[in-house]
Scaffold this motif. Structure first.
Motif, PDB file in Angstrom:
ATOM      1  N   ALA A 497       0.833  -1.203   0.000  1.00  0.00           N
ATOM      2  CA  ALA A 497       0.000   0.000   0.000  1.00  0.00           C
ATOM      3  C   ALA A 497       0.869   1.254   0.000  1.00  0.00           C
ATOM      4  CB  ALA A 497      -0.926  -0.011   1.210  1.00  0.00           C
ATOM      5  N   GLY A 498       1.999   1.205   0.729  1.00  0.00           N
ATOM      6  CA  GLY A 498       2.874   2.362   0.771  1.00  0.00           C
ATOM      7  C   GLY A 498       3.512   2.673  -0.567  1.00  0.00           C
ATOM      8  N   LEU A 499       3.776   1.666  -1.363  1.00  0.00           N
ATOM      9  CA  LEU A 499       4.370   1.889  -2.676  1.00  0.00           C
ATOM     10  C   LEU A 499       3.415   2.595  -3.625  1.00  0.00           C
ATOM     11  CD1 LEU A 499       6.179  -1.552  -3.159  1.00  0.00           C
ATOM     12  CD2 LEU A 499       7.229   0.643  -2.604  1.00  0.00           C
ATOM     13  N   ASP A 500       2.143   2.569  -3.330  1.00  0.00           N
ATOM     14  CA  ASP A 500       1.137   3.163  -4.210  1.00  0.00           C
ATOM     15  C   ASP A 500       0.767   4.585  -3.797  1.00  0.00           C
ATOM     16  OD1 ASP A 500      -0.529   2.750  -6.503  1.00  0.00           O
ATOM     17  OD2 ASP A 500      -2.260   2.685  -5.160  1.00  0.00           O
ATOM     18  N   CYS A 501       1.406   5.115  -2.740  1.00  0.00           N
ATOM     19  CA  CYS A 501       1.058   6.455  -2.243  1.00  0.00           C
ATOM     20  C   CYS A 501       1.607   7.540  -3.176  1.00  0.00           C
ATOM     21  CB  CYS A 501       1.620   6.658  -0.843  1.00  0.00           C
ATOM     22  SG  CYS A 501       0.847   5.619   0.412  1.00  0.00           S
ATOM     23  N   ASP A 502       0.895   8.665  -3.225  1.00  0.00           N
ATOM     24  CA  ASP A 502       1.330   9.811  -4.015  1.00  0.00           C
ATOM     25  C   ASP A 502       2.085  10.839  -3.185  1.00  0.00           C
ATOM     26  OD1 ASP A 502       0.238   8.830  -6.353  1.00  0.00           O
ATOM     27  OD2 ASP A 502      -1.695   9.806  -6.040  1.00  0.00           O
ATOM     28  N   TRP A 503       2.200  10.594  -1.874  1.00  0.00           N
ATOM     29  CA  TRP A 503       2.914  11.493  -0.978  1.00  0.00           C
ATOM     30  C   TRP A 503       3.994  10.706  -0.242  1.00  0.00           C
ATOM     31  CZ3 TRP A 503       1.602  16.692  -0.906  1.00  0.00           C
ATOM     32  CH2 TRP A 503       0.404  17.025  -1.536  1.00  0.00           C
ATOM     33  N   LEU A 504       5.139  11.346  -0.030  1.00  0.00           N
ATOM     34  CA  LEU A 504       6.269  10.691   0.630  1.00  0.00           C
ATOM     35  C   LEU A 504       6.850  11.639   1.671  1.00  0.00           C
ATOM     36  CD1 LEU A 504       8.356   8.360   0.839  1.00  0.00           C
ATOM     37  CD2 LEU A 504       9.693   9.566  -0.914  1.00  0.00           C
ATOM     38  N   LEU A 505       6.932  11.190   2.916  1.00  0.00           N
ATOM     39  CA  LEU A 505       7.520  11.956   4.009  1.00  0.00           C
ATOM     40  C   LEU A 505       8.859  11.336   4.366  1.00  0.00           C
ATOM     41  CD1 LEU A 505       7.047  14.296   6.039  1.00  0.00           C
ATOM     42  CD2 LEU A 505       6.134  12.571   7.613  1.00  0.00           C
ATOM     43  N   MET A 506       9.882  12.157   4.418  1.00  0.00           N
ATOM     44  CA  MET A 506      11.243  11.668   4.639  1.00  0.00           C
ATOM     45  C   MET A 506      11.918  12.537   5.691  1.00  0.00           C
ATOM     46  SD  MET A 506      14.265  11.282   1.766  1.00  0.00           S
ATOM     47  CE  MET A 506      13.167  10.342   0.737  1.00  0.00           C
ATOM     48  N   HIS A 507      12.685  11.894   6.561  1.00  0.00           N
ATOM     49  CA  HIS A 507      13.477  12.621   7.552  1.00  0.00           C
ATOM     50  C   HIS A 507      14.894  12.733   7.025  1.00  0.00           C
ATOM     51  CE1 HIS A 507      14.999  13.094  11.952  1.00  0.00           C
ATOM     52  NE2 HIS A 507      14.740  14.260  11.401  1.00  0.00           N
ATOM     53  N   GLY A 508      15.324  13.961   6.759  1.00  0.00           N
ATOM     54  CA  GLY A 508      16.645  14.157   6.195  1.00  0.00           C
ATOM     55  C   GLY A 508      16.626  14.122   4.678  1.00  0.00           C
ATOM     56  N   LEU A 509      17.805  14.266   4.097  1.00  0.00           N
ATOM     57  CA  LEU A 509      17.928  14.288   2.649  1.00  0.00           C
ATOM     58  C   LEU A 509      17.912  12.874   2.084  1.00  0.00           C
ATOM     59  CD1 LEU A 509      20.752  16.984   2.359  1.00  0.00           C
ATOM     60  CD2 LEU A 509      18.307  17.298   1.940  1.00  0.00           C
ATOM     61  N   PRO A 510      17.390  12.695   0.865  1.00  0.00           N
ATOM     62  CA  PRO A 510      17.386  11.357   0.254  1.00  0.00           C
ATOM     63  C   PRO A 510      18.805  10.901  -0.062  1.00  0.00           C
ATOM     64  CG  PRO A 510      16.665  13.018  -1.325  1.00  0.00           C
ATOM     65  CD  PRO A 510      16.758  13.703  -0.009  1.00  0.00           C
ATOM     66  N   ARG A 511      19.027   9.627   0.083  1.00  0.00           N
ATOM     67  CA  ARG A 511      20.349   9.089  -0.226  1.00  0.00           C
ATOM     68  C   ARG A 511      20.638   9.134  -1.728  1.00  0.00           C
ATOM     69  NH1 ARG A 511      20.519   3.656   3.640  1.00  0.00           N
ATOM     70  NH2 ARG A 511      20.327   4.756   5.654  1.00  0.00           N
ATOM     71  N   ASP A 512      19.608   8.913  -2.517  1.00  0.00           N
ATOM     72  CA  ASP A 512      19.764   8.889  -3.975  1.00  0.00           C
ATOM     73  C   ASP A 512      18.793   9.896  -4.576  1.00  0.00           C
ATOM     74  OD1 ASP A 512      20.114   8.351  -6.634  1.00  0.00           O
ATOM     75  OD2 ASP A 512      19.826   6.184  -6.488  1.00  0.00           O
TER      76      ASP A 512
END
Length: 550
Positions: A497-512
């Motif tokens: 279900a998470g892979l199908d979300c249109d929103w993404l919350l991240m702590h810190g900068l993305p690694r890639d």
């Protein structure tokens, strides 16, 4: 010639403190600072998030966190949820939940007093709760929502039960078994395991060994019945949750790959964490080295060694589990107070009085800087540490702080000479320091630690109608804060279900960053607490405008 007792001009608190004097001092220490601030990061926010889930959704049997199962022993969360409900007319959920910590702390201090009475006698026993409450590491956790406080309470009750076996065998076995079972319900199996070999040691030393062994078996059956009731209910209603709980317990029992490193880390932590119980325990061992095998020394030593091995193997060198090391050290330190030489006792007394008088002055000056802007250099430093904070004068808070300061001055001026005076002044000084911090500086501290503004800003950045939000690299304590403040819940990116979300919350900068761009993600919001200056400390919200082709 015999020394005449000192008669101060104004009658002070009799030493050793007892009755209402001891109760009022400990209650002031315990309940100051439990309310008046938001959930903070780490264990405080995490625990309050679980309590919020119980209160909001009624998940009493299977506690969860922000919409996800959170397999853990439930007793502390039950007590915290009940206290938040009872006081909901007066306090918000997070403040009501912390009252459970106050209850656990109060019981732990009461049980350590009773255990010290059995081990060292009624006259020396009041030193035990003063030493436990006066330990620096204890202060850090006694005023947060902390389930390990329930395990600490269980340990102190178990010691009382074990030390009572010789005088009241049946009652002692019942207390020990109840403490073991309720401790399992409060914090799981690993914190309780060190008590079993200690009980075996007590049985081995007993004059009536066979009777003591039978009582120990009975106490273990009582513990199994108390803890097993919840497990049986889980087996009948939620076997998946039960399986996840046992996996978590098994992970803790096999968690440490470097137990010796953890052991060394705990030993290095104790000189400050367990001050002043740690040096006093060392003095007891030296001063009474010829009595090492006697009951008052042998039992606390064995208890300390068992708990030290258990904590280092199952939990590592972490602050909260190290609470369990304090009760045996305290019980070992009690004889050290009465056996201190006069010079050392006076030095400890003066050290406590001077230290906390200076600390009190520092807190008052810091408050002046945050509210009145004087001294200017300190005010600029306070503003730099917590940008955006505006101090306000609170008459009730200042009145309480002035009253506490006046009582401290009266106490150090009128306390009679006694072997207990040093630890009494230390405990009273620590209480004053915490009281001043909670009344004068708590708004400034809370401004930098709360996630309430961050959650509100994130809620404004999200549309009312939206697809689900996935999260990655976001700590459970932050997820708990977002759910508690604004009902923002996320799904893990590891789920379908998470892979199908249109929103993404991240702590810190993305690694890639390339993978983020290739996935069609666009950053739409960034936020953090005032003290979170680096991008790596902030939350990032992304929206997927273009989906990848299947």
């Amino acid at each position: 010639m015999p020394a005449h007792p000192e008669h101060p001009r104004f009658k002070g608190i009799p030493l050793p403190p007892s009755g209402w004097t001891l109760a009022v001092l400990l209650a002031l220490y315990i309940f100051t600072g439990l309310v008046g601030h938001d959930p903070w990061k780490n264990d405080d926010a995490l625990t309050i998030g679980i309590v919020h889930d119980i209160v909001a959704n009624g998940n009493w049997l299977t506690p969860g966190l922000a919409g996800r199962p959170y397999p853990d022993a439930p007793l502390y969360y039950w007590v915290a949820a009940a206290s938040s409900h009872v006081f909901s007319w007066l306090l918000p959920v997070h403040a009501g939940a912390r009252l459970a910590s106050g209850l656990c702390t109060l019981l732990a201090l009461a049980f350590i007093l009773l255990a010290a009475r059995e081990l060292h006698g009624r006259e020396a026993a009041p030193a035990a709760p003063l030493l436990l409450a006066g330990s620096i590491g204890f202060l850090f956790h006694a005023h947060e929502a902390q389930p390990m406080l329930a395990a600490l309470t269980a340990h102190t009750a178990a010691y009382w039960g074990l030390f009572l076996l010789g005088r009241k065998p049946v009652a002692g076995a019942c207390y020990f078994g109840s403490a073991l079972g309720l401790g399992f319900l409060a914090n799981g199996l690993p914190p309780m395991l060190p008590l079993v070999p200690l009980a075996a040691f007590v049985v081995w030393r007993s004059e009536k060994r066979q009777q003591a062994a039978l009582l120990l078996v009975g106490s273990l059956l009582l513990a199994a019945a108390l803890g097993g009731a919840w497990l049986i209910a889980l087996l009948a209603n939620s076997p998946d949750y039960l399986a996840a709980f046992w996996r978590s317990e098994s992970t803790q029992l096999h968690a440490s790959a470097q137990p010796l490193v953890n052991l060394w880390g705990l030993v290095m932590m104790l000189p400050w964490y367990a001050w002043p119980a740690f040096p006093l325990a060392g003095w007891t061992l030296w001063a009474k080295r010829r009595q090492f095998t006697t009951r008052p020394l042998a039992l606390p030593v064995v208890a300390f060694l068992m708990v030290l091995l258990g904590v280092s193997y199952c939990f590592g060198a972490r602050s909260a589990p190290a609470l369990l090391l304090l009760p045996p050290l305290v019980l070992l330190a009690v004889p050290g107070i009465t056996s201190l030489r006069r010079g050392a006792a006076n030095a400890f007394d003066w050290f406590g009085m001077i230290t906390f008088s200076v600390f009190a002055g520092v807190v008052w000056v810091a408050w002046c800087a945050t509210v009145f802007g004087w001294p200017e250099r300190l005010a600029r430093q306070a503003s730099r540490l917590e940008p955006g904070f505006i101090g306000h004068l609170s008459i009730p808070a200042v009145g309480l702080a002035l009253f506490g300061t006046a009582v401290w001055c009266w106490l150090i001026a009128t306390s009679p000479r006694s072997p207990m005076r040093g630890i009494m002044h230390w405990m009273a000084g620590l209480t004053l320091f915490w009281l001043l911090t909670a009344t004068l500086l708590m708004p400034w501290v809370d401004h930098g630690k709360t996630y309430r503004p961050v959650s509100a800003s994130l809620a404004r950045a999200l549309p009312e109608t939206r697809n689900c939000i996935a999260s990655t690299n976001v700590a459970d304590s932050i997820l708990a804060s977002l759910d508690y403040f604004d009902g923002i819940r996320t799904l893990t990116t590891r789920s379908e279900a998470g892979l199908d979300c249109d929103w993404l919350l991240m702590h810190g900068l993305p690694r890639d960053k390339g993978a983020i761009a290739a996935g069609g993600w666009r950053k739409v919001w960034e936020g953090g607490r005032p003290s979170d200056r680096r991008d790596a400390e902030k939350l990032q919200l992304y929206r997927r405008d273009v989906r990848k082709a299947p």
